[in-house]
Design a protein around this motif. Sequence first.
Motif, mmCIF file in Angstrom:
data_model
loop_
_atom_site.group_PDB
_atom_site.id
_atom_site.type_symbol
_atom_site.label_atom_id
_atom_site.label_comp_id
_atom_site.label_asym_id
_atom_site.label_seq_id
_atom_site.Cartn_x
_atom_site.Cartn_y
_atom_site.Cartn_z
ATOM 1 N N ARG A 79 0.834 -1.211 0.000
ATOM 2 C CA ARG A 79 0.000 0.000 0.000
ATOM 3 C C ARG A 79 0.863 1.253 0.000
ATOM 4 N NH1 ARG A 79 -4.558 -0.466 4.447
ATOM 5 N NH2 ARG A 79 -4.963 1.564 3.517
ATOM 6 N N LEU A 80 0.503 2.202 -0.858
ATOM 7 C CA LEU A 80 1.224 3.471 -0.910
ATOM 8 C C LEU A 80 0.570 4.543 -0.039
ATOM 9 C CD1 LEU A 80 2.033 3.631 -4.729
ATOM 10 C CD2 LEU A 80 3.551 2.980 -2.856
ATOM 11 N N ASP A 81 -0.636 4.268 0.458
ATOM 12 C CA ASP A 81 -1.360 5.260 1.246
ATOM 13 C C ASP A 81 -1.008 5.211 2.733
ATOM 14 O OD1 ASP A 81 -2.607 2.768 1.502
ATOM 15 O OD2 ASP A 81 -4.544 3.680 1.985
ATOM 16 N N MET A 82 -0.096 4.336 3.121
ATOM 17 C CA MET A 82 0.331 4.277 4.524
ATOM 18 C C MET A 82 1.797 3.858 4.594
ATOM 19 S SD MET A 82 -1.671 0.786 5.754
ATOM 20 C CE MET A 82 -1.673 1.275 7.435
ATOM 21 N N GLN A 87 2.144 -1.315 7.930
ATOM 22 C CA GLN A 87 1.429 -2.299 7.122
ATOM 23 C C GLN A 87 1.531 -3.734 7.640
ATOM 24 O OE1 GLN A 87 1.741 -1.882 2.827
ATOM 25 N NE2 GLN A 87 2.555 0.183 3.103
#
Length: 148
Positions: A79-82, A87
Amino acid sequence: MVSPRAEVELTPNLRIGRGSQISSFVKIKATRGDLVIGEDVDIGSGSFIAADSGGVTIGDHAMIGPNVSIAGVNYRYDRLDMPIVQQGITSKGIRIGNDVWIGAGVVILDGAQIGDHCIISPNSVVSGTLERGTIAQGQPARAIFVRR
């Protein structure tokens, strides 16, 4: 025999076979997964071995050179949003066969499978499967010869 200068977490998850030797400045962590070290295994100075839920197994008569890292855990990073650190982790485990010689400075990553009688050249990175009797080198480690 365990050097008094080694750092070994003594947990119910850790099993060390007879005749095995753990040199000075080795760090062994087995708090969250099984770590099985076979009989007559030599672990060189400065090496690091960590097991997580997937476990780490090292067969009998293995020779692990100095400054080897064996890490049976990896961070998730899909995931690039966190941030990666938020993660979580994965653990496929690591299996190292019998009569394996691991050269100095080798890194063995989560999910690696090393067959019996393999030789890993110094400073190689093992991330996949090496069949029985393989001599491997490089980053990533690739077969350069098969022992017969």
